[in-house]
Design an enzyme around this catalytic site. Sequence first.
Site, PDB file in Angstrom:
ATOM      1  N   HIS A   1      65.005 106.075-109.051  1.00  0.00           N
ATOM      2  CA  HIS A   1      65.501 104.684-109.080  1.00  0.00           C
ATOM      3  C   HIS A   1      64.373 103.680-108.869  1.00  0.00           C
ATOM      4  O   HIS A   1      64.611 102.521-108.537  1.00  0.00           O
ATOM      5  CB  HIS A   1      66.598 104.498-108.013  1.00  0.00           C
ATOM      6  CG  HIS A   1      67.769 105.412-108.218  1.00  0.00           C
ATOM      7  ND1 HIS A   1      68.652 105.288-109.277  1.00  0.00           N
ATOM      8  CD2 HIS A   1      68.164 106.516-107.531  1.00  0.00           C
ATOM      9  CE1 HIS A   1      69.560 106.254-109.205  1.00  0.00           C
ATOM     10  NE2 HIS A   1      69.290 107.015-108.176  1.00  0.00           N
TER      11      HIS A   1
ATOM     12  N   TRP B   1      43.498  98.143 -75.913  1.00  0.00           N
ATOM     13  CA  TRP B   1      44.070  98.133 -77.260  1.00  0.00           C
ATOM     14  C   TRP B   1      44.213  96.657 -77.576  1.00  0.00           C
ATOM     15  O   TRP B   1      45.072  95.975 -77.029  1.00  0.00           O
ATOM     16  CB  TRP B   1      45.444  98.817 -77.296  1.00  0.00           C
ATOM     17  CG  TRP B   1      45.957  99.003 -78.689  1.00  0.00           C
ATOM     18  CD1 TRP B   1      45.729 100.066 -79.521  1.00  0.00           C
ATOM     19  CD2 TRP B   1      46.817  98.118 -79.436  1.00  0.00           C
ATOM     20  NE1 TRP B   1      46.365  99.880 -80.727  1.00  0.00           N
ATOM     21  CE2 TRP B   1      47.040  98.704 -80.704  1.00  0.00           C
ATOM     22  CE3 TRP B   1      47.407  96.882 -79.149  1.00  0.00           C
ATOM     23  CZ2 TRP B   1      47.835  98.087 -81.686  1.00  0.00           C
ATOM     24  CZ3 TRP B   1      48.187  96.263 -80.129  1.00  0.00           C
ATOM     25  CH2 TRP B   1      48.394  96.878 -81.378  1.00  0.00           C
TER      26      TRP B   1
ATOM     27  N   LYS C   1      49.085 105.405 -77.558  1.00  0.00           N
ATOM     28  CA  LYS C   1      50.175 106.351 -77.291  1.00  0.00           C
ATOM     29  C   LYS C   1      51.430 105.680 -76.765  1.00  0.00           C
ATOM     30  O   LYS C   1      52.557 106.022 -77.132  1.00  0.00           O
ATOM     31  CB  LYS C   1      49.685 107.382 -76.272  1.00  0.00           C
ATOM     32  CG  LYS C   1      50.692 108.433 -75.890  1.00  0.00           C
ATOM     33  CD  LYS C   1      50.920 109.387 -77.010  1.00  0.00           C
ATOM     34  CE  LYS C   1      51.892 110.507 -76.737  1.00  0.00           C
ATOM     35  NZ  LYS C   1      52.254 111.248 -77.910  1.00  0.00           N
TER      36      LYS C   1
ATOM     37  N   CYS D   1      47.240  98.891 -73.013  1.00  0.00           N
ATOM     38  CA  CYS D   1      45.928  99.189 -72.423  1.00  0.00           C
ATOM     39  C   CYS D   1      46.148 100.083 -71.218  1.00  0.00           C
ATOM     40  O   CYS D   1      47.269 100.305 -70.773  1.00  0.00           O
ATOM     41  CB  CYS D   1      45.252  97.893 -71.989  1.00  0.00           C
ATOM     42  SG  CYS D   1      45.112  96.695 -73.321  1.00  0.00           S
TER      43      CYS D   1
ATOM     44  N   LYS E   1      53.440 111.483 -89.467  1.00  0.00           N
ATOM     45  CA  LYS E   1      52.334 112.284 -88.912  1.00  0.00           C
ATOM     46  C   LYS E   1      51.104 112.195 -89.811  1.00  0.00           C
ATOM     47  O   LYS E   1      49.987 111.941 -89.365  1.00  0.00           O
ATOM     48  CB  LYS E   1      52.754 113.756 -88.727  1.00  0.00           C
ATOM     49  CG  LYS E   1      53.728 113.955 -87.572  1.00  0.00           C
ATOM     50  CD  LYS E   1      53.096 113.937 -86.224  1.00  0.00           C
ATOM     51  CE  LYS E   1      53.155 112.650 -85.447  1.00  0.00           C
ATOM     52  NZ  LYS E   1      54.374 111.958 -85.232  1.00  0.00           N
TER      53      LYS E   1
ATOM     54  N   GLU F   1      59.560 111.981 -90.615  1.00  0.00           N
ATOM     55  CA  GLU F   1      58.625 112.284 -89.526  1.00  0.00           C
ATOM     56  C   GLU F   1      57.342 112.916 -90.067  1.00  0.00           C
ATOM     57  O   GLU F   1      56.236 112.584 -89.641  1.00  0.00           O
ATOM     58  CB  GLU F   1      59.272 113.208 -88.486  1.00  0.00           C
ATOM     59  CG  GLU F   1      58.348 113.720 -87.398  1.00  0.00           C
ATOM     60  CD  GLU F   1      57.600 112.651 -86.598  1.00  0.00           C
ATOM     61  OE1 GLU F   1      56.619 113.015 -85.925  1.00  0.00           O
ATOM     62  OE2 GLU F   1      57.957 111.463 -86.707  1.00  0.00           O
TER      63      GLU F   1
ATOM     64  N   ASN G   1      47.017  94.441 -68.588  1.00  0.00           N
ATOM     65  CA  ASN G   1      47.701  95.203 -69.647  1.00  0.00           C
ATOM     66  C   ASN G   1      48.945  94.418 -70.025  1.00  0.00           C
ATOM     67  O   ASN G   1      49.833  94.215 -69.187  1.00  0.00           O
ATOM     68  CB  ASN G   1      48.109  96.598 -69.149  1.00  0.00           C
ATOM     69  CG  ASN G   1      49.001  97.307 -70.174  1.00  0.00           C
ATOM     70  OD1 ASN G   1      48.980  96.990 -71.356  1.00  0.00           O
ATOM     71  ND2 ASN G   1      49.826  98.230 -69.684  1.00  0.00           N
ATOM     72  N   GLY G   2      49.003  93.953 -71.262  1.00  0.00           N
ATOM     73  CA  GLY G   2      50.174  93.183 -71.701  1.00  0.00           C
ATOM     74  C   GLY G   2      49.745  92.014 -72.573  1.00  0.00           C
ATOM     75  O   GLY G   2      48.652  92.034 -73.150  1.00  0.00           O
TER      76      GLY G   2
HETATM   77  C1  AGP Z   1      54.234 108.853 -82.794  1.00  0.00           C
HETATM   78  O1  AGP Z   1      53.357 109.840 -83.142  1.00  0.00           O
HETATM   79  C2  AGP Z   1      53.651 107.610 -82.341  1.00  0.00           C
HETATM   80  N1  AGP Z   1      52.803 107.781 -81.264  1.00  0.00           N
HETATM   81  C3  AGP Z   1      54.661 106.511 -82.120  1.00  0.00           C
HETATM   82  O2  AGP Z   1      55.361 106.303 -83.304  1.00  0.00           O
HETATM   83  C4  AGP Z   1      55.676 106.775 -81.002  1.00  0.00           C
HETATM   84  O3  AGP Z   1      56.578 107.746 -81.389  1.00  0.00           O
HETATM   85  C5  AGP Z   1      56.424 105.474 -80.704  1.00  0.00           C
HETATM   86  O4  AGP Z   1      55.484 104.516 -80.276  1.00  0.00           O
HETATM   87  C6  AGP Z   1      57.511 105.675 -79.653  1.00  0.00           C
HETATM   88  O5  AGP Z   1      56.942 106.065 -78.455  1.00  0.00           O
HETATM   89  P1  AGP Z   1      57.884 106.634 -77.284  1.00  0.00           P
HETATM   90  O6  AGP Z   1      58.529 107.895 -77.754  1.00  0.00           O
HETATM   91  O7  AGP Z   1      56.927 106.852 -76.142  1.00  0.00           O
HETATM   92  O8  AGP Z   1      58.889 105.562 -76.978  1.00  0.00           O
END
Ligand code: AGP
Length: 605
Positions: free
Chosen positions: A505, A74, A600, A2, A486, A482, A100-101
């Site tokens: 497989h 969140w 994020k 959060c 995305k 990756e 937050n937590g």
């Molecule tokens: C990636 O697009 C995501 N936001 C997520 O997987 C992110 O890479 C992951 O939470 C790791 O975050 P960080 O690089 O800030 O440690």
Amino acid sequence: MCGIVGVTGKDNAVQILLKGLKRLEYRGYDSAGIYVNDQDGHEYLVKEKGRIADLEAEIGSDVHGSTGIGHTRWATHGVPSKANAHPHVSADGRYYLVHNGMIGNFAELKKQYLSDVTFKSDTDTEVIVQLIAKFAQTGMATKAAFKKVLNLIDDSSSYSFLLIDNQEPNTLYVAKNKSPLLIGVGDGFNVVCSDALAMLDQTHDFIELIDGETVIVKPDSILIEDTDGKRIERKPFHVSTDASAADKGAYPYYMLKEIDEQPGVMRTLIKHYISEDGSIKIDDNILQSLHQSDRIYIVAAGTSYHAGLVGKELLEKVAKIPTEVHVASEFGYNPPLLAAKPFFIFLTQSGETADSRQVLAQVNEQGYQSLTITNVENSTLSREATYTLLLYAGPEIAVASTKAYTGQIALEAILAKALGELRQVATAADFDVAKELTKVANGEQELVDEKKDIKKIAAALLPTTRNAFYIGRSIDYDIVQEAALKLKEVSYIQTEGFASGELKHGTISLIEKGTPVLAVITDKHTAKHTRSNAQEVMARGANVVFIASRSLAKDGDQIVLPDVHPLLTPLVAIVPCQLMAYYASLQRGYDVDKPRNLAKSVTVE
Ligand code: AGP
């Protein structure tokens, strides 16, 4: 997870809190709220489900104050709703709390102390504010009641708390354990925030807090105490980032802005870490520590983990040092048998990811050396590691990480070159990283300039599908993991990044008429094998798009990549994949920057 903000000593507290919450919305965006008061006994609590814009719409013109707290959520405990939004209020209406937590033993505390209290929410946080009020009602001062509750919270918990006692209207009670929190130092006012970005319009001087510390913040004072109640004096650090760096300018979404910024990120890294004469500017202590180790362990989560996969290729093939890559949440509870002299590299854009931090805490306990590669100066994983290298990529706001991924790989390439030179391995001598990264920057520029072609392909390939595949081999397998993340993150299409040789497989059973399959081909040793695997899925009705390096391209390939160094192809190949995800999300009308269920910076385990 959060985002929390606080301010005391400013008449426009509402505007400051809202601007701060908007800057922190990438941390969680399912509900939000503010509490403000003025020194004349007026107080206002406004909460709403949804975005900060939804909250703002609920705030009447009469709502004002000079002290306040705010929160963007969140959800961990309790669904996203107005009732579960923060701030939470004690039953006697005296205390207001944002958090937050996660509180591990909230249920036990509720059962033991609060069986007679009527709860308004399903959150762990409300238990804490009700408990503070409970102890205060026994005559305890707020500070003592706050500390008593902190001592009852179990070690598995993580928190940053902002508490207001409306009998002390201009005072913020603050506590931190594991979750990030900073105090912003002002002149005649002070602020509190999860991330400096939130308050760069108010101040550039911030005091970091250490786990277990509590702080009493007033307009003209900041009193920090450690767990034993001992007063702590700490100098603020200066954040040079300009607030406007966090604005998206004319871009519709941060994700597109940050994709376009990747060529610039390459050039900035070259400028920061490579001298005109080609020598690498990395602290020799870092290189010596890496050189003295007998095995490198890269630990990370999500996209950063995927950047680690390419880091392994670079460190092993350029510097000839054995390297393993581990998912942080797995490594933390199921570590491999370590080598005699391990060295740990933590890749983390935010520098706050709880899964990675949990591993770093163990690494520190065992006395091993570590390097954090991050985009956030003074972040927790930077402060707690032995060494830090910064990405200088500028704030990354979109939840889907893009420029941090390519920035991490480019910095791993520079590190591998420097380490290889120290270890006097030929492969390093042949790797002119400055020249190669300049070629990459030009190639990325070419690809972002042609983004309209990707828009068309996404519209034709991915309009309605529920699932898709990216396939590749060797370094292309690193890329497609990756690329798949995305596409999943922002378009909600169930996507697998798959080792193309592994399809037959079992997983090929999922291929049917029209299944989108994107084949990535940048490795000359496996190119023809990936192409035959693509033929196998085409024979079963798949709709295949080829993404190939110019030197390996064939007629009909839909996306042709500029040729770059074989160990740096992820830096160009990922760009059309990032754009594919962006356009697939856009074409489905989703909020590209704030995908559902995500945040994020993941600050809870
Ligand atoms: C990636 O697009 C995501 N936001 C997520 O997987 C992110 O890479 C992951 O939470 C790791 O975050 P960080 O690089 O800030 O440690």
